[in-house]
Design a protein around this motif. Structure first.
Motif, PDB file in Angstrom:
ATOM      1  N   ASN A 349       6.047   1.064   1.289  1.00 62.74           N
ATOM      2  CA  ASN A 349       4.990   1.975   0.854  1.00 62.74           C
ATOM      3  C   ASN A 349       4.399   1.455  -0.448  1.00 62.74           C
ATOM      4  OD1 ASN A 349       5.570   3.598   3.009  1.00 62.74           O
ATOM      5  ND2 ASN A 349       6.874   4.985   1.858  1.00 62.74           N
ATOM      6  N   SER A 350       3.455   0.578  -0.326  1.00 64.73           N
ATOM      7  CA  SER A 350       2.864  -0.047  -1.507  1.00 64.73           C
ATOM      8  C   SER A 350       1.409  -0.363  -1.195  1.00 64.73           C
ATOM      9  CB  SER A 350       3.661  -1.308  -1.875  1.00 64.73           C
ATOM     10  OG  SER A 350       3.188  -1.862  -3.073  1.00 64.73           O
ATOM     11  N   GLY A 351       0.929  -1.460  -1.694  1.00 60.52           N
ATOM     12  CA  GLY A 351      -0.450  -1.839  -1.421  1.00 60.52           C
ATOM     13  C   GLY A 351      -0.979  -2.708  -2.544  1.00 60.52           C
ATOM     14  N   PRO A 352      -2.210  -3.195  -2.396  1.00 56.60           N
ATOM     15  CA  PRO A 352      -2.794  -4.050  -3.436  1.00 56.60           C
ATOM     16  C   PRO A 352      -2.932  -3.295  -4.756  1.00 56.60           C
ATOM     17  CG  PRO A 352      -4.065  -4.162  -1.392  1.00 56.60           C
ATOM     18  CD  PRO A 352      -3.100  -3.029  -1.243  1.00 56.60           C
ATOM     19  N   ILE A 353      -2.714  -4.008  -5.840  1.00 59.92           N
ATOM     20  CA  ILE A 353      -2.897  -3.418  -7.168  1.00 59.92           C
ATOM     21  C   ILE A 353      -4.376  -3.103  -7.365  1.00 59.92           C
ATOM     22  CG2 ILE A 353      -2.744  -3.910  -9.646  1.00 59.92           C
ATOM     23  CD1 ILE A 353      -0.281  -5.628  -8.971  1.00 59.92           C
ATOM     24  N   PRO A 354      -4.697  -1.909  -7.875  1.00 60.25           N
ATOM     25  CA  PRO A 354      -6.109  -1.561  -8.077  1.00 60.25           C
ATOM     26  C   PRO A 354      -6.852  -2.636  -8.890  1.00 60.25           C
ATOM     27  CG  PRO A 354      -4.711   0.353  -8.442  1.00 60.25           C
ATOM     28  CD  PRO A 354      -3.800  -0.815  -8.280  1.00 60.25           C
ATOM     29  N   ARG A 355      -8.124  -2.854  -8.520  1.00 61.29           N
ATOM     30  CA  ARG A 355      -8.931  -3.883  -9.177  1.00 61.29           C
ATOM     31  C   ARG A 355      -8.978  -3.673 -10.692  1.00 61.29           C
ATOM     32  NH1 ARG A 355     -10.575  -7.260 -11.563  1.00 61.29           N
ATOM     33  NH2 ARG A 355     -12.487  -8.490 -11.463  1.00 61.29           N
ATOM     34  N   THR A 356      -8.996  -2.424 -11.131  1.00 60.87           N
ATOM     35  CA  THR A 356      -9.098  -2.141 -12.570  1.00 60.87           C
ATOM     36  C   THR A 356      -7.885  -2.638 -13.357  1.00 60.87           C
ATOM     37  OG1 THR A 356      -8.142   0.041 -12.142  1.00 60.87           O
ATOM     38  CG2 THR A 356     -10.545  -0.102 -12.259  1.00 60.87           C
ATOM     39  N   LEU A 357      -6.766  -2.843 -12.668  1.00 58.79           N
ATOM     40  CA  LEU A 357      -5.544  -3.233 -13.365  1.00 58.79           C
ATOM     41  C   LEU A 357      -5.191  -4.709 -13.208  1.00 58.79           C
ATOM     42  CD1 LEU A 357      -3.196  -0.226 -12.427  1.00 58.79           C
ATOM     43  CD2 LEU A 357      -4.843  -0.389 -14.300  1.00 58.79           C
ATOM     44  N   TYR A 362     -13.015 -11.658 -13.113  1.00 56.03           N
ATOM     45  CA  TYR A 362     -14.152 -12.135 -12.328  1.00 56.03           C
ATOM     46  C   TYR A 362     -13.935 -11.687 -10.890  1.00 56.03           C
ATOM     47  CZ  TYR A 362     -10.827 -15.661 -10.796  1.00 56.03           C
ATOM     48  OH  TYR A 362      -9.731 -16.286 -10.290  1.00 56.03           O
ATOM     49  N   ASP A 363     -14.992 -11.727 -10.113  1.00 56.16           N
ATOM     50  CA  ASP A 363     -14.920 -11.322  -8.719  1.00 56.16           C
ATOM     51  C   ASP A 363     -15.379 -12.467  -7.827  1.00 56.16           C
ATOM     52  OD1 ASP A 363     -14.337  -8.329  -8.862  1.00 56.16           O
ATOM     53  OD2 ASP A 363     -16.016  -8.539 -10.261  1.00 56.16           O
ATOM     54  N   GLN A 372     -14.661  -5.295 -13.263  1.00 51.70           N
ATOM     55  CA  GLN A 372     -13.303  -4.768 -13.224  1.00 51.70           C
ATOM     56  C   GLN A 372     -13.274  -3.261 -13.462  1.00 51.70           C
ATOM     57  OE1 GLN A 372     -10.494  -6.663 -15.877  1.00 51.70           O
ATOM     58  NE2 GLN A 372      -8.763  -5.953 -14.684  1.00 51.70           N
ATOM     59  N   PHE A 373     -14.106  -2.758 -14.334  1.00 53.17           N
ATOM     60  CA  PHE A 373     -14.242  -1.322 -14.595  1.00 53.17           C
ATOM     61  C   PHE A 373     -12.971  -0.691 -15.159  1.00 53.17           C
ATOM     62  CE2 PHE A 373     -16.993  -2.391 -10.970  1.00 53.17           C
ATOM     63  CZ  PHE A 373     -18.231  -2.197 -11.568  1.00 53.17           C
ATOM     64  N   TYR A 374     -12.174  -1.462 -15.845  1.00 47.54           N
ATOM     65  CA  TYR A 374     -10.983  -0.929 -16.496  1.00 47.54           C
ATOM     66  C   TYR A 374     -11.387  -0.159 -17.744  1.00 47.54           C
ATOM     67  CZ  TYR A 374      -6.721  -0.787 -19.346  1.00 47.54           C
ATOM     68  OH  TYR A 374      -5.663  -0.378 -20.131  1.00 47.54           O
ATOM     69  N   LYS A 375     -10.795   1.030 -17.901  1.00 48.30           N
ATOM     70  CA  LYS A 375     -11.070   1.851 -19.078  1.00 48.30           C
ATOM     71  C   LYS A 375      -9.920   1.703 -20.068  1.00 48.30           C
ATOM     72  CE  LYS A 375     -13.590   5.262 -16.311  1.00 48.30           C
ATOM     73  NZ  LYS A 375     -13.613   6.668 -15.824  1.00 48.30           N
ATOM     74  N   TYR A 376     -10.234   1.258 -21.272  1.00 44.86           N
ATOM     75  CA  TYR A 376      -9.230   1.017 -22.308  1.00 44.86           C
ATOM     76  C   TYR A 376      -8.897   2.347 -22.988  1.00 44.86           C
ATOM     77  CZ  TYR A 376      -6.998  -1.428 -26.254  1.00 44.86           C
ATOM     78  OH  TYR A 376      -6.113  -1.899 -27.199  1.00 44.86           O
ATOM     79  N   PRO A 377      -7.692   2.910 -22.768  1.00 44.54           N
ATOM     80  CA  PRO A 377      -7.394   4.257 -23.252  1.00 44.54           C
ATOM     81  C   PRO A 377      -7.612   4.457 -24.748  1.00 44.54           C
ATOM     82  CG  PRO A 377      -5.725   3.567 -21.689  1.00 44.54           C
ATOM     83  CD  PRO A 377      -6.591   2.370 -21.947  1.00 44.54           C
ATOM     84  N   HIS A 378      -7.413   3.425 -25.550  1.00 43.23           N
ATOM     85  CA  HIS A 378      -7.551   3.579 -26.998  1.00 43.23           C
ATOM     86  C   HIS A 378      -9.009   3.786 -27.431  1.00 43.23           C
ATOM     87  CE1 HIS A 378      -3.342   2.766 -27.561  1.00 43.23           C
ATOM     88  NE2 HIS A 378      -3.446   1.612 -26.917  1.00 43.23           N
ATOM     89  N   ASP A 379      -9.939   3.571 -26.528  1.00 47.72           N
ATOM     90  CA  ASP A 379     -11.348   3.804 -26.839  1.00 47.72           C
ATOM     91  C   ASP A 379     -11.746   5.257 -26.609  1.00 47.72           C
ATOM     92  OD1 ASP A 379     -11.722   1.179 -27.524  1.00 47.72           O
ATOM     93  OD2 ASP A 379     -12.505   0.567 -25.568  1.00 47.72           O
ATOM     94  N   TYR A 380     -10.831   6.089 -26.184  1.00 47.48           N
ATOM     95  CA  TYR A 380     -11.144   7.465 -25.810  1.00 47.48           C
ATOM     96  C   TYR A 380     -10.351   8.432 -26.697  1.00 47.48           C
ATOM     97  CZ  TYR A 380     -13.291   5.369 -21.711  1.00 47.48           C
ATOM     98  OH  TYR A 380     -14.087   4.624 -20.885  1.00 47.48           O
ATOM     99  N   TYR A 389      -4.004   4.394 -11.327  1.00 46.84           N
ATOM    100  CA  TYR A 389      -3.068   3.309 -11.624  1.00 46.84           C
ATOM    101  C   TYR A 389      -2.245   2.880 -10.399  1.00 46.84           C
ATOM    102  CZ  TYR A 389      -4.088   4.017 -16.570  1.00 46.84           C
ATOM    103  OH  TYR A 389      -4.727   4.104 -17.792  1.00 46.84           O
ATOM    104  N   LEU A 390      -1.932   3.816  -9.517  1.00 46.77           N
ATOM    105  CA  LEU A 390      -1.155   3.470  -8.318  1.00 46.77           C
ATOM    106  C   LEU A 390      -2.063   2.847  -7.253  1.00 46.77           C
ATOM    107  CD1 LEU A 390       1.225   6.555  -7.877  1.00 46.77           C
ATOM    108  CD2 LEU A 390       1.939   4.171  -8.157  1.00 46.77           C
ATOM    109  N   PRO A 391      -1.492   2.034  -6.369  1.00 38.95           N
ATOM    110  CA  PRO A 391      -2.275   1.503  -5.246  1.00 38.95           C
ATOM    111  C   PRO A 391      -2.862   2.627  -4.396  1.00 38.95           C
ATOM    112  CG  PRO A 391      -0.205   0.303  -5.454  1.00 38.95           C
ATOM    113  CD  PRO A 391      -0.125   1.475  -6.394  1.00 38.95           C
ATOM    114  N   ASP A 392      -3.943   2.337  -3.689  1.00 36.53           N
ATOM    115  CA  ASP A 392      -4.637   3.356  -2.886  1.00 36.53           C
ATOM    116  C   ASP A 392      -3.707   4.074  -1.906  1.00 36.53           C
ATOM    117  OD1 ASP A 392      -7.024   2.873  -4.133  1.00 36.53           O
ATOM    118  OD2 ASP A 392      -7.746   1.451  -2.627  1.00 36.53           O
TER     119      ASP A 392
END
Length: 421
Positions: A349-357, A362-363, A372-380, A389-392
């Motif tokens: 029960n797993s899957g590919p790591i989300p693109r954001t992580l 690059y794509d 990538q669309f990763y949101k840096y928590p320290h900016d919020y 954070y978990l796979p789909d």
């Protein structure tokens, strides 16, 4: 030939044996089997010195089969073949009753050699072992045998055997043996439930006491000197070792400092500092855990100090740590959460790591949505931003549940407020 006292006084009947009332009292299953005279294949399991060999000898005397005895520590396949050769001869017309002591030392091939004859009934097997028979005895032999567990004999039950030993030695040595108050009890209660060890201790008391005018006065001090560590039953490769470790950790988990210190003492008095330290560290992490996270470096410091000073002083920091673990609040929330996550991994029960992580920025040309669309928590605000954070395949899975303790409930309240904002 110097025959041990325990051998000279070995009981000849079931009634003369001490202990094992759960097996040998009137009406108990094993007693009924013995009284019937029809002896099946038996396995006796329990510590040494509590009557397994004695009972096998008593059973042998009540059958009309040839009695053979082997010890697994020294016996060979040739010894088995010699027994088999006597079958169906004038020497053993009714078959053989084989007592195999320490069967755990017989390898699989040696045990299989016996199997065919056991199955045919030519050999009736009584095997004894100090180890768990379900780990060491061939399944095919176990399926054709009945297992009986022997237990350590209590001090009260051993006292008559000690008195019998003194009476025998009086006659054998033609002396008058006098004992200070408490000598018999000290010997009986300091032998770890081992009747043979108690009788040997009685003999040592007599041998080490000077005889004056045909009398030997055995002092309590002499008995204490000769039984100081005789109650220790400890073998790092035996079941007893793991039983003590299990009891040690379960007592700490159960917040019982008296029991935990008892088992710590049994480990340290046997010189097993590494096992005690390892279980203590495991318990701090597994059973106290997030209820009091600072216990982990505290216990680690106590363990380091114990190894630095060595025994016997190591008992001091370890005793401090054990009492601290017992008195601390308990939580296994993180441990259970990990096991739940690991169970999913094992099931696939797993899957590919989300693109954001992912660790790339690059794509490929085939990517429909570049970036990538990763949101840096320290900016919020509050250093937190919702994102996946978990796979789909398991994105809504929950492994961790906050424990019902002050630390985790405080964390739960904090993050509830942050996430609501």
């Amino acid at each position: 030939m110097n025959v041990p006292l325990a051998e000279k006084l070995r009981p000849k009947t079931v009634e003369e044996m001490v202990g094992q009332r759960h097996l040998l009292a009137e009406g108990k299953a094993l007693r009924r089997i013995i009284d019937s005279g029809e002896i099946p294949n038996l396995v006796f399991y329990g510590p040494s010195g509590i009557g397994k060999t004695t009972l096998a000898s008593i059973i042998a005397s009540r059958t009309n089969r040839k009695f053979c005895k082997l010890n697994g520590t020294v016996a060979s396949t040739a010894d088995i073949k010699a027994i088999v050769a006597s079958l169906d001869t004038f020497e053993a017309p009714n078959g053989v009753l084989l007592y195999l002591d320490e069967i755990q030392y017989f390898n699989k091939k040696q045990q299989q050699t016996l199997l065919d004859y056991i199955e045919r009934g030519s050999i009736t097997l009584i095997a004894s072992t100090t180890e768990n028979p379900y780990f060491y005895i061939h399944n095919a032999i176990l399926s054709r045998s009945t297992v009986f567990e022997f237990k350590s004999v209590t001090g009260e039950e051993i006292m008559p055997a000690v008195e019998r030993a003194f009476s025998f030695l009086e006659k054998e040595k033609n002396i008058k043996i006098e004992k200070e108050d408490g000598v018999t009890k000290r010997i009986a209660f300091s032998c770890g439930g081992d009747v043979r060890k108690a009788m040997n201790a009685a003999e040592l008391c007599v041998l080490s006491t000077p005889v004056e005018d045909g009398k030997a006065l055995i002092t309590l001090e002499r008995a204490e000197e000769l039984t100081q560590k005789s109650s220790m039953k400890y073998d790092k490769d035996a079941d007893e070792h793991y039983d003590i470790l299990s009891a040690f950790q379960k007592s700490m988990r159960g917040s019982d400092p008296n029991a935990a210190l008892h088992y710590l003492a049994r480990l340290l008095e046997a010189g097993d500092l590494p096992s005690a330290a390892r279980r203590l560290m495991v318990c701090a992490c597994e059973d106290v855990g997030l209820a009091y996270p600072m216990i982990i470096p505290i216990v680690k410091a106590a363990v380091d100090a114990a190894f630095m000073v060595g025994l016997p002083e190591a008992r001091i920091p370890l005793a401090d740590a054990v009492v601290l673990v017992c008195n601390s609040p308990k939580s296994n929330s993180a441990y259970l959460a990990y096991d739940a996550a690991a169970a999913d991994i094992r099931k696939g029960n797993s899957g590919p790591i989300p693109r954001t992580l992912q660790n790339k920025h690059y794509d490929g040309e085939d990517s429909a949505r570049k970036g990538q669309f990763y949101k840096y928590p320290h900016d919020y605000p509050n250093h937190y931003v919702p994102q996946q954070y978990l796979p789909d395949a398991i994105k809504d899975k929950t492994y961790y549940t906050y424990g019902e303790n002050k630390n985790e409930q405080a964390a739960k309240e904090y993050w509830s407020k942050i996430r609501q904002k």
